[in-house]
Design an enzyme around this catalytic site. Structure first.
Site, short mmCIF file in Angstrom:
data_model
loop_
_atom_site.label_atom_id
_atom_site.label_comp_id
_atom_site.label_asym_id
_atom_site.label_seq_id
_atom_site.Cartn_x
_atom_site.Cartn_y
_atom_site.Cartn_z
N ASP A 1 -9.32 12.51 5.78
CA ASP A 1 -10.65 11.89 5.68
C ASP A 1 -10.60 10.74 4.70
OD1 ASP A 1 -12.56 13.04 7.26
OD2 ASP A 1 -13.65 14.00 5.62
N TYR B 1 -11.87 8.83 1.37
CA TYR B 1 -12.54 9.29 0.16
C TYR B 1 -14.05 9.12 0.35
CZ TYR B 1 -7.95 8.87 -2.15
OH TYR B 1 -6.64 8.99 -2.51
N PHE C 1 -5.26 7.46 1.17
CA PHE C 1 -4.79 7.71 -0.20
C PHE C 1 -5.03 6.54 -1.16
CE2 PHE C 1 -2.19 10.70 2.29
CZ PHE C 1 -2.47 11.89 1.63
N HIS D 1 1.03 18.92 0.73
CA HIS D 1 0.10 17.83 0.39
C HIS D 1 0.21 17.52 -1.11
CE1 HIS D 1 -3.74 15.67 0.01
NE2 HIS D 1 -3.65 15.48 1.31
#
Length: 221
Positions: free
Chosen positions: A65, A67, A78, A187
């Site tokens: 998704d 942020y 990211f 992750h």
């Protein structure tokens, strides 16, 4: 449908843009932007594609998704714009690059410099409602980004896919590992990374080694 996206991606994905699900998706997204605060800004929804044409793409990093905090999302997974505090996952990415390649940890969390070198920073879902994680999931974006990966791998070989966490690994399960390098690990979020498996994964040096072996310019991480 005339989608404002970089020309090589427009050509590669033109059939996708004409499918009924995509029209429904765009209608949903437009209505969301009218009635709610949505991230990223509309002009940056396809930023990952605009900064990384098909011909330049060497590495694909899959996120989930955007942020959902104010000022964070700008269309690259990211990544955050310069001047925005680095989220914990990104801090862990930079720590691993430092440990792996000896590079200093940058002050800015803006990863446009990666995108400009051929790293497609692709979220599975390209929009999100402010402060509401997952709010635009299962509306069609996942179908679209699956098609992006499929068409890209049909067009190019010797790509490097960095699949971090179970979600990204499921999404990339169909990638042909005979003609591409798929690197998997946990992750980089603190919850996962601190359990082990993120630090010391050497994903970045391994990616560069593969590119080098295939005569492709390495990424300056």
């Amino acid at each position: 449908m005339d989608v404002k996206i970089e020309e090589s991606w427009k050509e590669l994905l033109k059939e996708e843009f004409e499918k009924p699900y995509f029209a429904e998706l765009i209608s949903f997204v437009k209505n969301e932007y009218k009635s709610n605060r949505i991230f990223p800004p509309g002009k940056l929804i396809f930023n990952a594609f605009d900064r990384c044409p098909v011909s330049k793409t060497k590495v694909v990093i899959l996120g989930q998704d955007p942020y959902h905090g104010l000022g964070q999302a700008h269309g690259l997974c990211f990544s955050v714009p310069a001047g925005i505090e680095q989220p914990p996952s990104l801090q862990n990415i930079f720590k691993e690059i430092h440990d792996d390649l000896g590079k200093p940890i940058p002050a800015s969390g803006n990863l446009e410099r990666w995108a400009d070198q051929g790293v497609l920073l692709l979220n599975a879902t390209l929009t999100v409602r402010a402060h509401c994680a997952g709010s635009h999931q299962n509306k069609g974006w996942e179908t679209f980004t699956d098609a992006v990966i499929q068409r890209l791998t049909q067009t190019k070989h010797n790509l490097v896919f960095l699949l971090w966490g179970s979600y990204a690994q499921r999404k990339g399960a169909f990638i042909d590992t005979n003609c591409n390098l798929v690197l998997k690990c946990v992750h980089p979020s603190p919850l996962s990374a601190n359990r082990g498996g993120w630090f010391g994964n050497h994903q970045f040096s391994r990616a560069n080694q593969y590119l080098k072996e295939h005569g492709i310019e390495e990424i300056d991480w």
